[in-house]
Design a protein around this motif. Structure first.
Motif, PDB file in Angstrom:
ATOM      1  N   ILE A   1       0.844  -1.196   0.000  1.00  0.00           N
ATOM      2  CA  ILE A   1       0.000   0.000   0.000  1.00  0.00           C
ATOM      3  C   ILE A   1       0.877   1.244   0.000  1.00  0.00           C
ATOM      4  CG2 ILE A   1      -1.816   1.257   1.248  1.00  0.00           C
ATOM      5  CD1 ILE A   1      -2.229  -1.607   2.717  1.00  0.00           C
ATOM      6  N   GLY A   2       0.600   2.153  -0.927  1.00  0.00           N
ATOM      7  CA  GLY A   2       1.310   3.429  -0.966  1.00  0.00           C
ATOM      8  C   GLY A   2       0.350   4.559  -0.638  1.00  0.00           C
ATOM      9  N   TRP A   3       0.782   5.479   0.207  1.00  0.00           N
ATOM     10  CA  TRP A   3      -0.062   6.608   0.618  1.00  0.00           C
ATOM     11  C   TRP A   3       0.510   7.905   0.073  1.00  0.00           C
ATOM     12  CZ3 TRP A   3       0.389  10.235   5.104  1.00  0.00           C
ATOM     13  CH2 TRP A   3      -0.781  10.989   5.288  1.00  0.00           C
ATOM     14  N   THR A   4      -0.346   8.698  -0.552  1.00  0.00           N
ATOM     15  CA  THR A   4       0.106   9.912  -1.240  1.00  0.00           C
ATOM     16  C   THR A   4       0.249  11.117  -0.320  1.00  0.00           C
ATOM     17  OG1 THR A   4      -2.148  10.653  -1.743  1.00  0.00           O
ATOM     18  CG2 THR A   4      -1.095   9.153  -3.328  1.00  0.00           C
ATOM     19  N   GLY A   5      -0.317  11.026   0.876  1.00  0.00           N
ATOM     20  CA  GLY A   5      -0.249  12.163   1.792  1.00  0.00           C
ATOM     21  C   GLY A   5      -1.358  13.169   1.613  1.00  0.00           C
ATOM     22  N   SER A   6      -2.246  12.945   0.591  1.00  0.00           N
ATOM     23  CA  SER A   6      -3.357  13.887   0.390  1.00  0.00           C
ATOM     24  C   SER A   6      -4.682  13.145   0.545  1.00  0.00           C
ATOM     25  CB  SER A   6      -3.281  14.520  -1.006  1.00  0.00           C
ATOM     26  OG  SER A   6      -3.304  13.518  -1.993  1.00  0.00           O
ATOM     27  N   PRO A   7      -5.461  13.503   1.584  1.00  0.00           N
ATOM     28  CA  PRO A   7      -6.736  12.825   1.808  1.00  0.00           C
ATOM     29  C   PRO A   7      -7.769  13.190   0.748  1.00  0.00           C
ATOM     30  CG  PRO A   7      -6.493  14.648   3.340  1.00  0.00           C
ATOM     31  CD  PRO A   7      -5.204  14.554   2.574  1.00  0.00           C
ATOM     32  N   ALA A   8      -8.763  12.312   0.568  1.00  0.00           N
ATOM     33  CA  ALA A   8      -9.837  12.559  -0.406  1.00  0.00           C
ATOM     34  C   ALA A   8     -11.181  12.247   0.247  1.00  0.00           C
ATOM     35  CB  ALA A   8      -9.632  11.683  -1.636  1.00  0.00           C
ATOM     36  N   SER A   9     -12.229  12.929  -0.189  1.00  0.00           N
ATOM     37  CA  SER A   9     -13.577  12.686   0.341  1.00  0.00           C
ATOM     38  C   SER A   9     -14.326  11.730  -0.564  1.00  0.00           C
ATOM     39  CB  SER A   9     -14.353  14.000   0.451  1.00  0.00           C
ATOM     40  OG  SER A   9     -15.721  13.724   0.695  1.00  0.00           O
ATOM     41  N   THR A  10     -14.544  10.496  -0.096  1.00  0.00           N
ATOM     42  CA  THR A  10     -15.254   9.487  -0.891  1.00  0.00           C
ATOM     43  C   THR A  10     -16.654   9.954  -1.251  1.00  0.00           C
ATOM     44  OG1 THR A  10     -14.021   7.670   0.100  1.00  0.00           O
ATOM     45  CG2 THR A  10     -16.159   7.124  -0.850  1.00  0.00           C
ATOM     46  N   SER A  11     -17.407  10.458  -0.263  1.00  0.00           N
ATOM     47  CA  SER A  11     -18.812  10.805  -0.523  1.00  0.00           C
ATOM     48  C   SER A  11     -18.927  11.913  -1.563  1.00  0.00           C
ATOM     49  CB  SER A  11     -19.530  11.194   0.774  1.00  0.00           C
ATOM     50  OG  SER A  11     -18.799  12.149   1.490  1.00  0.00           O
TER      51      SER A  11
END
Length: 363
Positions: free
Chosen positions: A218-228
């Motif tokens: 798993i790689g994490w980009t450091g930028s969160p996203a809103s699924t909804s």
């Protein structure tokens, strides 16, 4: 004191299509958890999270209602889970009590950044598990999924509820989403007890055994996203782009069917081929819906992984958060991880969480 845990999740394939009734996705539960503790109290109850100490809630019981001392709080999913489980407890003839509920999540980073591991779903599941033990309510996985799905849906309003399934069942699962319009109608006409005992149209949850040579990274980009928000954006264009959207749905379903067959056959190469195909389908969806599913940094993460001989794609709604890599155990990922680090991509050192009781009751 009662202590329960619920794991986080990652989508492997089938995103966006899975929000439509009966369409499949493959999801994996991870060994990072939300822990809920509950203990009885005489007069004043509390809901406390280590992540939100400044927003702890204190409450009293007036009849069967919970009365809060402070109204502005971030605990919508917890409160929805409490409300629903207590309704179920009342139907079962339980007297409602006062308690201290503690929530501790490992699903976000230490500085509060979201990894996109389904923390709201795990919080919902953990809260319901704790309360069912508190009120001594009989609860199997099927009922737990259904109760948590109703609670989560009443807050988020959209989504497939696959993250709830992963949190309840653990391991690798193939998930087909249920008919949410049917559920809306039934909620008006049925008690919770009746609703939890019914089969739900289109709902299917199957445990998968991964091939022995499959390794998930798993790689994490450091930028969160809103699924909804991303799901809402796609929903807005699907009517305008009806033909393209229907093609996407059918191709996603066929792709996932072949991928599940790959799991049944223990065929890593087939699973990887379908993962790449699913990535292409999501890129097409992003293009005609004008939603950025694969951000430039996720694209870099995937390109680096593919050069190392792995198959890779975005996970979940995309737009940030995580990418997933399926790689042969025999391949050393040292170069890939070094290149990730140079691009600011963090490897999340997580493993699959498998529930010891692997039995699945009919859902």
């Amino acid at each position: 004191m009662i202590t329960v845990k619920a794991p986080g999740k990652l989508y492997i394939a089938g995103e966006y299509a899975v929000v439509e009734s009966g369409f499949p996705a493959i999801i994996v539960a991870l060994n990072q958890f939300v822990t809920a503790t509950i203990s009885p109290s005489d007069t004043v109850g509390s809901i406390v999270s280590k992540q939100y100490q400044e927003n702890s809630i204190y409450w009293r019981r007036q009849g069967d209602a919970m009365v809060f001392d402070n109204r502005d709080n971030p605990f919508h999913y917890i409160l929805s889970a409490i409300s629903l489980t207590e309704s179920y407890a009342r139907e079962a003839g339980r007297e409602l009590g006062v308690y201290h509920l503690g929530i501790n999540s490992e699903l976000d980073s230490a500085d509060g950044k979201k990894y996109g591991l389904g923390s709201s779903a795990a919080v919902t599941v953990a809260t319901i598990k704790a309360l069912c033990q508190f009120y001594k309510l009989p609860m199997d996985k099927s009922k737990l999924f259904k109760l948590a799905a109703i609670a989560h849906l009443s807050v988020q309003g959209n989504g497939s509820l696959g993250d709830i399934a992963a949190s309840v069942y653990g391991g690798w699962i193939a998930y087909h989403s249920f008919d949410r319009q049917w559920l809306q109608v039934q909620r008006q006409n049925c008690s919770l007890t009746e609703l939890l005992a019914m089969p739900w149209p289109d709902l299917k949850i199957e445990l998968l055994t991964p091939p022995a040579d499959l390794r998930l990274m798993i790689g994490w980009t450091g930028s969160p996203a809103s699924t909804s928000h991303l799901v809402d954006k796609v929903a807005m264009v699907k009517a305008k782009q009806r033909a393209e959207y229907q093609t996407f749905l059918q191709e996603s379903k066929a792709c996932l069917k072949r991928m599940v067959q790959g799991f049944h056959a223990g065929d890593l190469q087939q699973i990887q081929a379908e993962l790449r195909h699913n990535r292409q389908l999501l890129q097409d969806l992003g293009a005609f819906s004008h939603v950025t599913i694969e951000t430039p940094i996720l694209k870099k993460m995937i390109t680096i992984a593919e050069a190392a001989g792995a198959a890779a794609k975005t996970s979940g709604a995309g737009g940030g958060d995580c990418g997933i890599v399926l790689i042969d155990q025999a391949i050393k990922p040292t170069t890939m991880l070094k290149q990730w680090a140079q691009e600011g991509i963090e490897r999340l050192n997580l493993n699959v969480h498998t529930v010891s009781d692997q039995s699945i009751s009919n859902v």
